[in-house]
Design an enzyme around this catalytic site. Structure first.
Site, mmCIF file in Angstrom:
data_model
loop_
_atom_site.group_PDB
_atom_site.id
_atom_site.type_symbol
_atom_site.label_atom_id
_atom_site.label_comp_id
_atom_site.label_asym_id
_atom_site.label_seq_id
_atom_site.Cartn_x
_atom_site.Cartn_y
_atom_site.Cartn_z
ATOM 1 N N LYS A 1 13.237 1.566 -10.971
ATOM 2 C CA LYS A 1 13.468 1.369 -9.530
ATOM 3 C C LYS A 1 12.572 0.246 -9.004
ATOM 4 O O LYS A 1 11.583 -0.119 -9.666
ATOM 5 C CB LYS A 1 13.166 2.672 -8.783
ATOM 6 C CG LYS A 1 11.701 3.111 -8.876
ATOM 7 C CD LYS A 1 11.478 4.496 -8.281
ATOM 8 C CE LYS A 1 10.025 4.939 -8.438
ATOM 9 N NZ LYS A 1 9.821 6.322 -7.956
ATOM 10 N N ARG B 1 9.591 16.718 -0.049
ATOM 11 C CA ARG B 1 10.180 15.405 0.244
ATOM 12 C C ARG B 1 11.681 15.563 0.057
ATOM 13 O O ARG B 1 12.300 16.337 0.771
ATOM 14 C CB ARG B 1 9.539 14.348 -0.681
ATOM 15 C CG ARG B 1 9.695 12.932 -0.202
ATOM 16 C CD ARG B 1 8.956 11.927 -1.077
ATOM 17 N NE ARG B 1 9.501 11.841 -2.438
ATOM 18 C CZ ARG B 1 9.056 11.028 -3.380
ATOM 19 N NH1 ARG B 1 8.031 10.241 -3.136
ATOM 20 N NH2 ARG B 1 9.602 11.000 -4.577
ATOM 21 N N TYR C 1 -9.543 -17.768 8.004
ATOM 22 C CA TYR C 1 -9.324 -17.292 9.373
ATOM 23 C C TYR C 1 -10.392 -16.292 9.813
ATOM 24 O O TYR C 1 -10.723 -15.364 9.083
ATOM 25 C CB TYR C 1 -7.967 -16.594 9.474
ATOM 26 C CG TYR C 1 -6.777 -17.498 9.318
ATOM 27 C CD1 TYR C 1 -6.659 -18.668 10.055
ATOM 28 C CD2 TYR C 1 -5.764 -17.157 8.431
ATOM 29 C CE1 TYR C 1 -5.538 -19.478 9.913
ATOM 30 C CE2 TYR C 1 -4.640 -17.962 8.295
ATOM 31 C CZ TYR C 1 -4.536 -19.122 9.032
ATOM 32 O OH TYR C 1 -3.435 -19.915 8.887
ATOM 33 N N MET D 1 -1.585 -15.960 4.447
ATOM 34 C CA MET D 1 -0.211 -15.685 3.994
ATOM 35 C C MET D 1 0.068 -16.278 2.617
ATOM 36 O O MET D 1 0.723 -15.663 1.784
ATOM 37 C CB MET D 1 0.796 -16.244 5.007
ATOM 38 C CG MET D 1 2.242 -15.883 4.662
ATOM 39 S SD MET D 1 3.452 -16.531 5.808
ATOM 40 C CE MET D 1 3.084 -15.614 7.284
HETATM 41 C C1 LIG Z 1 9.150 6.885 -9.099
HETATM 42 C C2 LIG Z 1 9.615 8.150 -9.673
HETATM 43 C C3 LIG Z 1 9.280 8.515 -10.985
HETATM 44 C C4 LIG Z 1 8.293 7.746 -11.818
HETATM 45 O O1 LIG Z 1 7.010 8.022 -11.320
HETATM 46 P P1 LIG Z 1 5.702 7.439 -12.025
HETATM 47 O O2 LIG Z 1 4.597 8.130 -11.338
HETATM 48 O O3 LIG Z 1 5.726 5.983 -11.770
HETATM 49 O O4 LIG Z 1 5.837 7.773 -13.453
HETATM 50 C C5 LIG Z 1 9.838 9.654 -11.504
HETATM 51 N N1 LIG Z 1 10.675 10.410 -10.766
HETATM 52 C C6 LIG Z 1 10.998 10.104 -9.489
HETATM 53 C C7 LIG Z 1 11.894 10.990 -8.725
HETATM 54 C C8 LIG Z 1 10.470 8.984 -8.895
HETATM 55 O O5 LIG Z 1 10.784 8.682 -7.625
#
Ligand SMILES: *Cc1c(COP(=O)(O)O)cnc(C)c1O
Length: 387
Positions: free
Chosen positions: A41, A140, A274, A322
């Site tokens: 992801k 969640r 800055y 930036m």
């Molecule tokens: C991002 C994610 C993972 C992987 O998590 P890591 O801590 O990076 O291994 C696994 N399952 C779900 C549902 C996630 O959102």
């Protein structure tokens, strides 16, 4: 005479050899029957989803996991058609029909989602692969235990009707990165009960899973049929409490580098960047590094972020801007173009993403994932076997 093309202003080197070695190391930590889902992801945590997905599959990953449908569909569109792909963050109106056509395992956390999947399956005329997500305590996404019987019942009815196949039952930990946190055992207990309920009701999932990187590394009792490592595959420790990458047998995949853009002499008392939050204490030299918060260098690490330049670790002087920041070179005058390494594996004296996480009061996940689109990813494939 031909000259090599100039190196990019800045680059994130992606060591696919390290990624493959990490996948093999993770695979070696789980029982042979346990499948490994490479989580790609967010553009593989900033490392490039396609190249990382392919490298992980070469190294023995069995599944790919993404958050959004768009990410999952992109893998299929790029020709990854022969491995299961799961996608877990659906919102109302998302392209369930395309997910069904592409054979993606679609996570369902509530009745609204099941209803949309069923409608899409009828429209497409194909069976949807659905994984039911249990909220075992993360609070969640996922279905609460109280609502589980209704969701499971409806999904199994749709299965009888040939509209869906319940391919997985799964959940996610809240505190797997804090060994012995009481929520871990509590979540495992709830997960087992929810699995038990679904299986008694007739569910025959291909996979049951709950383990992220931390649980893959530390909780064999949480491996079930499949583990879902993300950050560990990129060679980054999930948390300092679990140890460094090296201690975990992992090698960081991303190195962030830039050529120093300018080196100049300044007198004592010279304000830098800055707000003049840094003022030189004595006559010194300043080096300009052409990376800024637009590139993902956290502004919160102003005055603190570490950078290896010319054999020494320096600290960001003043604010990260930036597009650029400054380091105090203490009188040294490396040639412009000299390499500045913000982070890498750490064995060449350079800082790590974990060091930047400390400097920016965040986690290393955020450091690698937020490296911006302006930074070209340059694939390197160092020899395997460092770890
Ligand atoms: C991002 C994610 C993972 C992987 O998590 P890591 O801590 O990076 O291994 C696994 N399952 C779900 C549902 C996630 O959102």
């Amino acid at each position: 005479m031909t000259e090599a093309p100039p190196p990019p202003r800045a680059r994130a080197e992606i060591d696919l050899g390290a990624l493959r070695a990490n996948v093999r190391a993770l695979r070696a930590r789980v029982a042979p029957h346990v499948r490994v889902m490479a989580v790609v992801k967010a553009d593989a945590y900033g490392h490039g989803a396609l190249r990382c997905a392919r490298a992980a599959l070469e190294a023995g990953a069995d599944w790919l996991g993404t958050a959004t449908p768009h990410e999952a569909l992109a893998l299929r569109a790029a020709g990854i058609t022969d491995v299961p792909v799961m996608c877990w963050l659906w919102t109302s109106g998302d392209p369930w029909d395309q997910g069904i056509e592409a054979g993606i395992d679609m996570s369902v956390s509530g009745m609204w989602a099941l209803e949309e999947v069923v409608r899409a399956a009828k429209a497409v005329g194909k069976t949807a692969r659905v994984q039911l997500k249990a909220d075992t305590g993360l609070g969640r996404n996922g279905c609460r235990p109280a609502d589980w019987p209704e969701l499971v019942g409806a999904a199994l009815k749709a299965e009888v009707d040939g509209l869906v196949k319940v391919t997985g039952l799964w959940s996610h930990f809240a505190c797997a990165d804090e060994p012995h946190h009481p929520s871990i055992a509590a979540q495992l207990g709830v997960f087992r009960k929810m699995l038990d309920h679904a299986e008694r009701a007739g569910a025959r999932p291909e996979v049951r899973h709950i383990a992220n990187s931390s649980a893959t590394l530390t909780l064999p009792e949480a491996h079930f049929d499949l583990v879902r490592p993300g950050i560990a595959m990129y060679g980054v420790s999930p948390s300092p409490e679990l140890g460094t990458s090296a201690e975990l047998g992992l090698r960081p995949v991303m190195s962030l580098k830039a050529g120093v853009a300018l080196v100049k002499q300044v007198p004592a008392g010279h304000g830098v960047s800055y707000g003049h939050h840094y003022v030189t204490g004595e006559a010194t030299t300043l080096g300009l590094v052409p990376l800024g918060y637009a590139d993902g260098v956290p502004r919160h690490a102003s005055g603190r972020g570490p950078v290896l330049v010319d054999g020494r670790v320096r600290t960001v002087a003043g604010r990260v801007a930036m597009d650029q920041f400054v380091v105090d070179l203490g009188g040294d005058a490396p040639k412009p173009g000299t390499e500045a390494v913000l982070f890498g594996p750490g064995d060449g004296g350079e800082p790590t993403a974990e060091d930047w996480a400390v400097a920016a009061d965040t986690i290393a996940y955020e450091i690698v994932t937020r490296i911006g689109a302006r930074v070209p990813r340059v694939v390197v494939d160092a020899a395997e076997g460092h770890t």
